[in-house]
Design a protein around this motif. Structure first.
Motif, PDB file in Angstrom:
ATOM      1  N   ALA A  17       0.820  -1.220   0.000  1.00 15.01           N
ATOM      2  CA  ALA A  17       0.000   0.000   0.000  1.00 15.01           C
ATOM      3  C   ALA A  17       0.850   1.265   0.000  1.00 15.01           C
ATOM      4  CB  ALA A  17      -0.949   0.006   1.193  1.00 15.01           C
ATOM      5  N   GLY A  18       2.042   1.160  -0.585  1.00 15.39           N
ATOM      6  CA  GLY A  18       2.877   2.346  -0.736  1.00 15.39           C
ATOM      7  C   GLY A  18       3.486   2.875   0.542  1.00 15.39           C
ATOM      8  N   VAL A  19       3.572   2.031   1.588  1.00 11.60           N
ATOM      9  CA  VAL A  19       4.195   2.460   2.846  1.00 11.60           C
ATOM     10  C   VAL A  19       5.710   2.456   2.661  1.00 11.60           C
ATOM     11  CG1 VAL A  19       4.520   1.945   5.281  1.00 11.60           C
ATOM     12  CG2 VAL A  19       2.299   1.548   4.212  1.00 11.60           C
ATOM     13  N   ARG A  20       6.315   3.641   2.712  1.00 12.46           N
ATOM     14  CA  ARG A  20       7.748   3.771   2.472  1.00 12.46           C
ATOM     15  C   ARG A  20       8.474   3.821   3.811  1.00 12.46           C
ATOM     16  NH1 ARG A  20      10.537   7.266  -2.283  1.00 12.46           N
ATOM     17  NH2 ARG A  20       9.332   5.705  -3.408  1.00 12.46           N
ATOM     18  N   ALA A  21       9.138   2.713   4.182  1.00  9.87           N
ATOM     19  CA  ALA A  21       9.848   2.625   5.461  1.00  9.87           C
ATOM     20  C   ALA A  21      11.208   3.306   5.395  1.00  9.87           C
ATOM     21  CB  ALA A  21      10.016   1.168   5.856  1.00  9.87           C
ATOM     22  N   LEU A  22      11.854   3.228   4.227  1.00  8.02           N
ATOM     23  CA  LEU A  22      13.138   3.905   4.009  1.00  8.02           C
ATOM     24  C   LEU A  22      13.007   4.757   2.761  1.00  8.02           C
ATOM     25  CD1 LEU A  22      15.589   0.900   4.648  1.00  8.02           C
ATOM     26  CD2 LEU A  22      14.994   2.729   6.247  1.00  8.02           C
ATOM     27  N   ASP A  23      13.421   6.017   2.881  1.00  2.31           N
ATOM     28  CA  ASP A  23      13.208   6.978   1.801  1.00  2.31           C
ATOM     29  C   ASP A  23      14.524   7.673   1.441  1.00  2.31           C
ATOM     30  OD1 ASP A  23      12.075   8.615  -0.059  1.00  2.31           O
ATOM     31  OD2 ASP A  23      10.942   9.831   1.361  1.00  2.31           O
ATOM     32  N   GLY A  24      15.422   6.903   0.806  1.00  5.48           N
ATOM     33  CA  GLY A  24      16.695   7.478   0.376  1.00  5.48           C
ATOM     34  C   GLY A  24      17.732   7.563   1.473  1.00  5.48           C
ATOM     35  N   VAL A  25      17.824   6.528   2.320  1.00  3.79           N
ATOM     36  CA  VAL A  25      18.776   6.534   3.435  1.00  3.79           C
ATOM     37  C   VAL A  25      20.182   6.242   2.928  1.00  3.79           C
ATOM     38  CG1 VAL A  25      19.472   5.362   5.555  1.00  3.79           C
ATOM     39  CG2 VAL A  25      17.063   5.877   5.147  1.00  3.79           C
ATOM     40  N   SER A  26      21.132   7.029   3.418  1.00  2.00           N
ATOM     41  CA  SER A  26      22.549   6.789   3.125  1.00  2.00           C
ATOM     42  C   SER A  26      23.308   6.662   4.437  1.00  2.00           C
ATOM     43  CB  SER A  26      23.134   7.930   2.288  1.00  2.00           C
ATOM     44  OG  SER A  26      22.535   7.977   1.003  1.00  2.00           O
ATOM     45  N   LEU A  27      24.310   5.771   4.440  1.00  6.34           N
ATOM     46  CA  LEU A  27      25.058   5.476   5.657  1.00  6.34           C
ATOM     47  C   LEU A  27      26.479   5.106   5.294  1.00  6.34           C
ATOM     48  CD1 LEU A  27      24.982   4.811   8.784  1.00  6.34           C
ATOM     49  CD2 LEU A  27      24.449   2.460   8.097  1.00  6.34           C
ATOM     50  N   SER A  28      27.439   5.652   6.031  1.00  9.55           N
ATOM     51  CA  SER A  28      28.851   5.320   5.827  1.00  9.55           C
ATOM     52  C   SER A  28      29.464   4.952   7.169  1.00  9.55           C
ATOM     53  CB  SER A  28      29.597   6.513   5.219  1.00  9.55           C
ATOM     54  OG  SER A  28      30.972   6.215   5.064  1.00  9.55           O
ATOM     55  N   VAL A  29      30.097   3.777   7.245  1.00  8.34           N
ATOM     56  CA  VAL A  29      30.668   3.273   8.498  1.00  8.34           C
ATOM     57  C   VAL A  29      32.159   3.033   8.299  1.00  8.34           C
ATOM     58  CG1 VAL A  29      30.597   1.437  10.219  1.00  8.34           C
ATOM     59  CG2 VAL A  29      28.474   2.197   9.133  1.00  8.34           C
ATOM     60  N   GLN A  30      32.970   3.630   9.151  1.00 10.60           N
ATOM     61  CA  GLN A  30      34.417   3.475   9.049  1.00 10.60           C
ATOM     62  C   GLN A  30      34.866   2.139   9.637  1.00 10.60           C
ATOM     63  OE1 GLN A  30      36.400   5.669   7.417  1.00 10.60           O
ATOM     64  NE2 GLN A  30      34.482   6.767   6.964  1.00 10.60           N
ATOM     65  N   ARG A  31      35.930   1.612   9.073  1.00 13.64           N
ATOM     66  CA  ARG A  31      36.466   0.330   9.534  1.00 13.64           C
ATOM     67  C   ARG A  31      36.959   0.448  10.989  1.00 13.64           C
ATOM     68  NH1 ARG A  31      37.895  -3.714   6.236  1.00 13.64           N
ATOM     69  NH2 ARG A  31      37.825  -2.261   4.476  1.00 13.64           N
ATOM     70  N   GLY A  32      36.519  -0.488  11.843  1.00 17.46           N
ATOM     71  CA  GLY A  32      37.011  -0.544  13.216  1.00 17.46           C
ATOM     72  C   GLY A  32      36.299   0.377  14.185  1.00 17.46           C
ATOM     73  N   GLU A  33      35.245   1.081  13.751  1.00 22.13           N
ATOM     74  CA  GLU A  33      34.546   1.984  14.663  1.00 22.13           C
ATOM     75  C   GLU A  33      33.295   1.335  15.237  1.00 22.13           C
ATOM     76  OE1 GLU A  33      32.792   5.580  13.238  1.00 22.13           O
ATOM     77  OE2 GLU A  33      31.685   4.621  11.608  1.00 22.13           O
ATOM     78  N   VAL A  34      32.755   1.952  16.289  1.00 19.27           N
ATOM     79  CA  VAL A  34      31.434   1.623  16.802  1.00 19.27           C
ATOM     80  C   VAL A  34      30.497   2.722  16.313  1.00 19.27           C
ATOM     81  CG1 VAL A  34      29.990   1.293  18.830  1.00 19.27           C
ATOM     82  CG2 VAL A  34      32.338   0.423  18.828  1.00 19.27           C
ATOM     83  N   HIS A  35      29.545   2.333  15.486  1.00 20.37           N
ATOM     84  CA  HIS A  35      28.656   3.293  14.832  1.00 20.37           C
ATOM     85  C   HIS A  35      27.245   3.060  15.356  1.00 20.37           C
ATOM     86  CE1 HIS A  35      28.079   5.925  11.133  1.00 20.37           C
ATOM     87  NE2 HIS A  35      26.831   5.738  11.577  1.00 20.37           N
ATOM     88  N   ALA A  36      26.679   4.050  16.011  1.00 21.14           N
ATOM     89  CA  ALA A  36      25.323   3.928  16.555  1.00 21.14           C
ATOM     90  C   ALA A  36      24.307   4.496  15.579  1.00 21.14           C
ATOM     91  CB  ALA A  36      25.224   4.655  17.889  1.00 21.14           C
TER      92      ALA A  36
END
Length: 513
Positions: A17-36
């Motif tokens: 029914a066209g429910v958009r849960a994610l709308d163009g999400v971008s994410l960058s995670v560095q190696r060895g980090e804790v990313h919340a």
């Protein structure tokens, strides 16, 4: 700068029914980090991680994922795990009747000539347990472990798969402070070993303690990523990004109007349902007045939930003795139906197991505790049921397009509002709320706090059980403490502090009033 271990670009995920849960999400995670990853319930956090881990396979969403320097196209969890991505869900995926070692290597057995090599399995499991700091025999069954230790088994299982990126969804939601501290220390240790972690959490103090970077999602969109080592990395900034506004206070304003005594329990004693010689609640007495919010504080296992469940229709325990009074008159609460008829409601701490029918819709759940109010000649008036549920959807601000939505598809905060709607509709005079904001984001908490205040303003007697001392201090007019099954202290709001509460919570069986 080193290439990030994970890049997610313009992720779009739609449901029916066209429910958009994610709308163009971008994410960058560095190696060895804790990313919340933070955000209100329904912001898209868990959906994003299901996209990453292959629960939602390639082709069911738009956008691109790059992991460890190559394009990632995962059709299942097995594909992502083979690439070094392991996700630990909030509801742990362990088999309770299998041993620790069997769970760690389930589906990845160590075998020799077609048979499981149990010596090698137990030895390898012991080495993994030592690595996560869990001093348990690998042959111990999972059902014999507490939740905190089960979390460590899950992490040991992840390490056995040569994990590069560990995803933890609300890892401390059901843990006490000690187990939470141990888990966070382990995540820090894994960071030092070069393992990257993504944590989804609502506990901002823990995020500030452990995270290198925080990415905030709101309404399925990326709002910002915050360097937690920078000068502007404050809880206020995270909250503002999450809810789209400043929360000048964590608790809505309230002017108490407390009336006469409404509810009293005297000399209440409860024995364990299996080990019948063990006393779980020991001679507890307390009272609540109309319009009053009374808090109950205690360490995990102190007996708070057992006290509440045993009062509510003897839902827990054996050998129960004591007396219950409402408006000065002794009443019986021997069954749940009897308790409800006397105007007592209990919103459980485990909403998914005991509080809701997750495969039922909102309408069914709201009406469940008071069907008689909707029946005529023994037949449910479905139109009236719909109207009642829809009115609560509006009043409680339940985020759903209609009351026909399955409750299991709602976020945790909205599920909790359905639980509250169910019990408010039953028309209680005494409302027992057991961990009403567990696993809920700061914005939804604020809304539920407002609902609790409004119920108190209507003259209802509120019993609030919470593991979060700031929550009790911010809401309760009086606070009882429980230690080893006994009420060990009683403090008025003006004299209560975290230090004094903790003193009484750890007082053992020596009463300190």
């Amino acid at each position: 700068m080193e290439q990030p271990i994970l890049i997610m670009r313009d992720i779009v995920k739609e449901f029916g029914a066209g429910v958009r849960a994610l709308d163009g999400v971008s994410l960058s995670v560095q190696r060895g980090e804790v990313h919340a990853i933070c955000g209100e319930n329904g912001a898209g956090k868990s959906t994003l991680m299901k996209v990453l881990s292959g629960v939602y396979p390639t082709g069911s969403f738009e956008g691109a994922i790059e992991f460890d320097g190559h394009d990632a196209a995962y059709r299942s969890i097995n594909d992502s795990e083979a690439d070094g991505i392991v996700i630990i869900h909030q509801e742990l995926a362990l088999s309770p009747y299998l041993s620790i070692a069997e769970n760690i290597f389930l589906g990845n057995e160590i075998h020799r000539r077609g048979f499981v090599d149990w010596n090698a399995t137990n030895l390898a499991a012991a080495q993994l347990l030592a690595r996560v700091g869990l001093d348990e025999n690998p042959a111990t069954k999972i059902l014999e472990l507490g939740v905190g230790k089960q979390q460590l088994v899950e992490i040991a299982k992840a390490i056995s798969k040569e994990v590069k990126l560990l995803i933890l969804d609300e890892p401390t939601a059901a843990l006490n402070d000690e187990d939470s501290g141990h888990l966070l220390a382990l995540i820090d240790q894994l960071r030092q070993q070069g393992i990257t972690s993504i944590i989804i959490s609502h506990k901002l103090k823990e995020i500030r303690r452990i995270a290198d970077t925080v990415t905030v999602l709101r309404d399925g969109r990326t709002i910002e990523s915050i360097d937690m080592h920078g000068p502007n990395a404050t809880e206020a900034r995270i909250i503002r990004s999450m809810v789209g506004r400043d929360l000048t206070s964590m608790f809505p304003p309230r002017e108490p109007h407390i009336g006469a005594e409404r509810f009293r329990v005297e000399e209440w004693t409860v024995h364990h349902p299996v080990d019948v010689d063990r006393v779980v609640v020991d001679n507890a007495s307390f009272h609540v007045r109309a319009g009053e919010i009374v808090g109950f504080a205690g360490l995990m296992g102190a007996g708070r939930t057992e006290l509440a469940m045993s009062i509510f229709g003897r839902s827990y325990g054996t050998g129960i003795s004591g007396r219950v009074y409402k408006d000065g008159v002794q009443i019986q609460t021997r069954t749940v139906d009897e308790a409800i008829r006397h105007g007592i409601a209990y919103a459980t701490e485990d909403r998914k197991r005991y509080g809701l029918n997750l495969i039922g819709d909102i309408k069914m759940n709201v009406s469940a505790a008071a069907l008689a109010k909707l029946a005529r000649f023994g037949i449910i008036d479905r139109y009236r049921e719909y109207k009642v549920a829809d009115s609560y959807r509006s009043k409680m601000n339940i985020k759903a397009p209609s009351v026909a939505v399955l409750t299991g598809n709602l976020s945790g905060g909205n599920q909790q509002k359905v639980v509250l709607s169910k019990w408010v509709f039953s028309g209680p005079d005494i409302l027992i709320l057991d961990e009403p904001t567990r696993g809920i984001d700061v914005g939804a908490k604020y809304e539920i706090y407002g609902i609790i205040n409004e119920l108190a303003a209507q003259g209802k007697a509120i019993i609030l059980i919470s593991s979060e001392l700031p929550e009790l201090l911010g809401l309760a007019d009086r606070i009882y403490t429980i230690s080893e099954g006994r009420i060990s202290g009683e403090l008025e709001r003006a004299e209560a502090t975290q230090e004094r509460l903790m003193h009484f919570m750890t007082a053992g069986k020596d009463l300190a009033r």
